[in-house]
Motif scaffolding. Structure first.
Motif, PDB file in Angstrom:
ATOM      1  N   TYR A 145       0.847  -1.189   0.000  1.00 49.48           N
ATOM      2  CA  TYR A 145       0.000   0.000   0.000  1.00 49.48           C
ATOM      3  C   TYR A 145       0.883   1.238   0.000  1.00 49.48           C
ATOM      4  N   VAL A 146       0.593   2.162  -0.895  1.00 46.85           N
ATOM      5  CA  VAL A 146       1.298   3.437  -0.902  1.00 46.85           C
ATOM      6  C   VAL A 146       0.265   4.543  -0.666  1.00 46.85           C
ATOM      7  N   VAL A 147       0.497   5.334   0.396  1.00 49.17           N
ATOM      8  CA  VAL A 147      -0.428   6.397   0.782  1.00 49.17           C
ATOM      9  C   VAL A 147       0.315   7.730   0.674  1.00 49.17           C
ATOM     10  N   PRO A 148       0.037   8.544  -0.335  1.00 45.22           N
ATOM     11  CA  PRO A 148       0.732   9.830  -0.472  1.00 45.22           C
ATOM     12  C   PRO A 148       0.352  10.789   0.664  1.00 45.22           C
ATOM     13  N   VAL A 149       1.287  11.646   1.056  1.00 47.20           N
ATOM     14  CA  VAL A 149       0.953  12.688   2.029  1.00 47.20           C
ATOM     15  C   VAL A 149      -0.100  13.602   1.402  1.00 47.20           C
ATOM     16  N   GLN A 150      -0.983  14.121   2.229  1.00 48.58           N
ATOM     17  CA  GLN A 150      -2.095  14.915   1.722  1.00 48.58           C
ATOM     18  C   GLN A 150      -2.031  16.380   2.131  1.00 48.58           C
ATOM     19  N   LYS A 151      -1.198  16.675   3.135  1.00 44.77           N
ATOM     20  CA  LYS A 151      -1.104  18.054   3.599  1.00 44.77           C
ATOM     21  C   LYS A 151       0.282  18.290   4.176  1.00 44.77           C
ATOM     22  N   VAL A 152       0.900  19.374   3.763  1.00 42.36           N
ATOM     23  CA  VAL A 152       2.237  19.716   4.243  1.00 42.36           C
ATOM     24  C   VAL A 152       2.150  20.941   5.140  1.00 42.36           C
ATOM     25  N   ILE A 153       2.612  20.791   6.379  1.00 42.23           N
ATOM     26  CA  ILE A 153       2.702  21.917   7.316  1.00 42.23           C
ATOM     27  C   ILE A 153       4.174  22.098   7.658  1.00 42.23           C
ATOM     28  N   THR A 154       4.705  23.260   7.348  1.00 44.77           N
ATOM     29  CA  THR A 154       6.153  23.474   7.492  1.00 44.77           C
ATOM     30  C   THR A 154       6.626  23.365   8.932  1.00 44.77           C
TER      31      THR A 154
ATOM     32  N   CYS B 184       2.703  14.526   7.807  1.00 41.86           N
ATOM     33  CA  CYS B 184       1.375  14.912   7.328  1.00 41.86           C
ATOM     34  C   CYS B 184       0.364  14.717   8.457  1.00 41.86           C
ATOM     35  N   PRO B 185      -0.329  15.778   8.887  1.00 45.31           N
ATOM     36  CA  PRO B 185      -1.275  15.643   9.999  1.00 45.31           C
ATOM     37  C   PRO B 185      -2.452  14.726   9.671  1.00 45.31           C
ATOM     38  N   LEU B 186      -2.836  14.668   8.403  1.00 50.37           N
ATOM     39  CA  LEU B 186      -3.958  13.814   8.020  1.00 50.37           C
ATOM     40  C   LEU B 186      -3.586  12.335   8.124  1.00 50.37           C
ATOM     41  N   LEU B 187      -2.358  12.003   7.746  1.00 47.53           N
ATOM     42  CA  LEU B 187      -1.921  10.612   7.872  1.00 47.53           C
ATOM     43  C   LEU B 187      -1.696  10.244   9.331  1.00 47.53           C
ATOM     44  N   LYS B 188      -1.245  11.196  10.144  1.00 52.68           N
ATOM     45  CA  LYS B 188      -1.069  10.932  11.574  1.00 52.68           C
ATOM     46  C   LYS B 188      -2.411  10.620  12.225  1.00 52.68           C
ATOM     47  N   ASN B 189      -3.462  11.282  11.777  1.00 54.49           N
ATOM     48  CA  ASN B 189      -4.800  11.017  12.319  1.00 54.49           C
ATOM     49  C   ASN B 189      -5.412   9.754  11.733  1.00 54.49           C
ATOM     50  N   LEU B 190      -4.959   9.389  10.552  1.00 52.50           N
ATOM     51  CA  LEU B 190      -5.537   8.233   9.868  1.00 52.50           C
ATOM     52  C   LEU B 190      -5.018   6.915  10.437  1.00 52.50           C
ATOM     53  N   PHE B 191      -3.767   6.917  10.929  1.00 55.62           N
ATOM     54  CA  PHE B 191      -3.154   5.675  11.398  1.00 55.62           C
ATOM     55  C   PHE B 191      -2.677   5.789  12.845  1.00 55.62           C
ATOM     56  N   LYS B 192      -2.873   4.705  13.586  1.00 57.39           N
ATOM     57  CA  LYS B 192      -2.198   4.532  14.860  1.00 57.39           C
ATOM     58  C   LYS B 192      -1.096   3.494  14.667  1.00 57.39           C
ATOM     59  N   VAL B 193      -0.005   3.686  15.376  1.00 57.89           N
ATOM     60  CA  VAL B 193       1.175   2.864  15.164  1.00 57.89           C
ATOM     61  C   VAL B 193       1.530   2.137  16.453  1.00 57.89           C
ATOM     62  N   SER B 194       1.894   0.873  16.328  1.00 56.11           N
ATOM     63  CA  SER B 194       2.287   0.096  17.497  1.00 56.11           C
ATOM     64  C   SER B 194       3.653   0.555  18.001  1.00 56.11           C
ATOM     65  N   GLU B 195       4.045   0.036  19.138  1.00 53.36           N
ATOM     66  CA  GLU B 195       5.426   0.198  19.553  1.00 53.36           C
ATOM     67  C   GLU B 195       6.324  -0.450  18.501  1.00 53.36           C
ATOM     68  N   VAL B 196       7.520   0.034  18.400  1.00 56.36           N
ATOM     69  CA  VAL B 196       8.465  -0.500  17.420  1.00 56.36           C
ATOM     70  C   VAL B 196       9.349  -1.542  18.100  1.00 56.36           C
ATOM     71  N   THR B 197       9.559  -2.648  17.418  1.00 59.70           N
ATOM     72  CA  THR B 197      10.434  -3.678  17.978  1.00 59.70           C
ATOM     73  C   THR B 197      11.447  -4.112  16.927  1.00 59.70           C
ATOM     74  N   ALA B 198      12.434  -4.885  17.374  1.00 68.72           N
ATOM     75  CA  ALA B 198      13.473  -5.390  16.483  1.00 68.72           C
ATOM     76  C   ALA B 198      13.825  -6.806  16.898  1.00 68.72           C
ATOM     77  N   LEU B 199      14.314  -7.568  15.965  1.00 63.04           N
ATOM     78  CA  LEU B 199      14.559  -8.983  16.222  1.00 63.04           C
ATOM     79  C   LEU B 199      15.643  -9.207  17.265  1.00 63.04           C
ATOM     80  N   TYR B 200      16.615  -8.311  17.327  1.00 59.20           N
ATOM     81  CA  TYR B 200      17.689  -8.524  18.296  1.00 59.20           C
ATOM     82  C   TYR B 200      17.182  -8.447  19.730  1.00 59.20           C
TER      83      TYR B 200
END
Length: 358
Positions: A288-297, A302-318
Motif C-alpha cells: 500500500y502506498v499512501v501519499p501525504v495529503q497536507k504539508v505543514i512546514t 502529514c497531519p492527516l496521515l497521523k490522524n488516519l493511522f495509529k502505530v504500534s510500539e516499534v520492535t526489532a529482532l535482536y
C-alpha cells in the motif's frame, strides 16, 4: 466504444488469472531480459501473452469466455495503441500530458478499481538500521518533511515527495526492502482509524468486460521486475510512477467521479511467483502506498496521515531471544508462513500499544 458487452458468455469456472499471467510473463521476461530494453518492448510482450492466453484458454483447462477471437484482438489492439501513445509522450519528455492521458484512461471506470481497507486493519512497516538502536514511532512513519533528501527511488515514488508505504505482512516488507539483515531491521504495525480506499493494481478474477483488459494490462506494466537493481534509470518503474502522479491528481480533483475518496494505491508485489518468493502466498504480498495529503512546514509529518493511522510500539529482532523461536519441518511450502519468524513477530506487534505518536 464497448466491443463485446453482448458477446460475453458467463462461465462459473475459470483459472486463477494472476497465477497464470505472473508465471507466464515472469518466465518470458526472464528468458528475453537481454532483448527488453524499454517499455515499448515490454508492452508488446504483454499484449502478445495476453492475446495468446485468452485465445487458447483450452490449453489451461479454462472455458473460452468470448465467442469470437477477433473481438479479443480488437480490444487488445485498441489498448496497445492507447498505452503506446502514453509511452511515446513520456519518451518525448512531455510528462504533463503523459499524466493527463493516463488519468483519462482510468478515471471513467474508477469504481471498478477501488478496494476497501476496513477500520482497524493491521498493516506493517519495516525499516533497517546499521546500528542496534531503539526506534520510536516517528522513526518508522513516512519520510519527514525536513529530510526529503533521504527519499530513495522505489517502484511507486516521486522524487522529493514522501509517501507512507505499508505491507500486508512483515515478510512482504522484508522482500520489498531487498531482504536486509534481519537482525538489524525494526518492525511496527499500523491500524487505520477509518475506512480507506485504494486504487487496486491487481489482476481481475476473470475477463468479463472491456475494463478488465485495462486492469490486466496496467497491472502487468506496473509489475515488471527490475532486471538490474543497480542501474540508475529503471524503465520498469515508469508506469508505477506515472500511475502515482495520476492518482494524486485524481485524489485532488473535486470533479472526480468515484463512489469513494481514494487514499492511495494497493499493488501486488513483483516478488509474487518469483523464484525468490519463499511462501507463494498472494495475500501476504500486497503493498500500500499512501501519499501525504497536507504539508505543514512546522511539522515533520502529514497531519492527516497521523490522524488516519495509529502505530504500534516499534520492535526489532535482536530484542528477542533466538531460542524462543522454533520452526517446524515437513510442511507444504504454501503453508509455511504461519510458522515463520515474521508471523510470530506480527502476533506480538498486534498486542503492543497503538498510538499516534510517542
Amino acid at each position: 466504444m464497448r466491443f463485446f458487452n453482448s458477446y460475453f458468455i458467463h462461465m462459473s469456472k475459470w483459472i486463477d488469472l494472476d497465477t497464470i499471467f505472473r508465471k507466464t510473463l515472469q518466465e518470458r521476461f526472464e528468458s528475453e531480459s537481454s532483448k527488453i530494453k524499454n517499455l515499448a518492448d515490454a508492452l508488446d510482450i504483454i499484449i502478445e501473452e495476453i492475446g495468446e492466453f485468452l485465445k487458447n484458454t483450452d490449453n489451461f483447462d479454462r472455458p473460452v469466455c468470448f465467442m469470437d477471437n477477433k473481438i479479443i484482438e480488437a480490444i487488445l489492439d485498441s489498448y496497445q495503441k492507447k498505452f503506446r501513445d502514453i509511452i511515446d509522450l513520456f519518451n518525448t519528455g512531455n510528462t504533463f500530458e503523459t499524466y493527463h492521458k493516463l488519468c483519462d484512461l482510468i478515471k471513467n471506470d474508477l469504481d471498478d478499481f477501488v478496494v476497501k481497507l476496513k477500520v482497524s486493519t493491521t498493516r506493517y512497516r519495516m525499516r533497517s538500521s546499521d546500528e542496534y538502536i531503539n526506534f520510536k514511532r516517528k522513526d518508522i512513519f513516512h519520510n519527514p518533511f525536513n529530510k526529503l533528501e533521504t527519499i530513495s527511488k522505489q517502484r511507486y515514488s516521486i522524487d522529493g515527495f514522501p509517501c507512507l508505504y505499508l505491507g500486508s505482512s512483515l515478510y512482504d516488507c522484508w522482500m520489498e526492502t531487498r531482504r536486509p539483515d534481519i537482525w538489524k531491521v525494526h518492525f511496527a504495525a499500523f491500524k487505520n482509524q477509518s475506512e480507506i480506499y485504494f486504487f487496486n493494481v491487481d489482476y481481475p478474477l476473470l475477463i468479463a468486460k472491456e475494463n478488465h483488459f485495462l486492469q490486466l494490462i496496467l497491472c502487468c506494466l506496473c509489475s515488471i521486475k527490475v532486471n538490474n537493481d543497480k542501474k540508475k534509470h529503471k524503465f520498469e518503474y515508469v508506469f508505477p510512477e506515472l500511475l502515482l502522479h495520476s492518482m494524486i491528481s485524481i485524489m485532488n480533483d473535486p470533479t472526480t467521479k468515484c463512489a469513494h475518496k481514494i487514499n492511495g494505491i494497493r499493488y501486488l508485489s513483483s516478488f509474487f511467483n518469483d523464484k525468490n518468493d519463499f511462501y507463494c502466498n498472494k495475500q501476504i504480498l500486497y503493498n500500500y502506498v499512501v501519499p501525504v495529503q497536507k504539508v505543514i512546514t512546522t511539522d515533520e509529518f502529514c497531519p492527516l496521515l497521523k490522524n488516519l493511522f495509529k502505530v504500534s510500539e516499534v520492535t526489532a529482532l535482536y530484542k528477542y531471544k533466538l531460542e524462543s523461536f522454533g520452526f517446524s519441518k515437513n510442511r507444504s511450502r504454501t503453508n509455511l508462513y504461519d510458522n515463520s519468524l515474521f508471523k510470530q513477530i506480527e502476533g506480538d506487534l498486534k498486542i503492543f500499544k497503538f498510538a499516534t505518536d510517542d
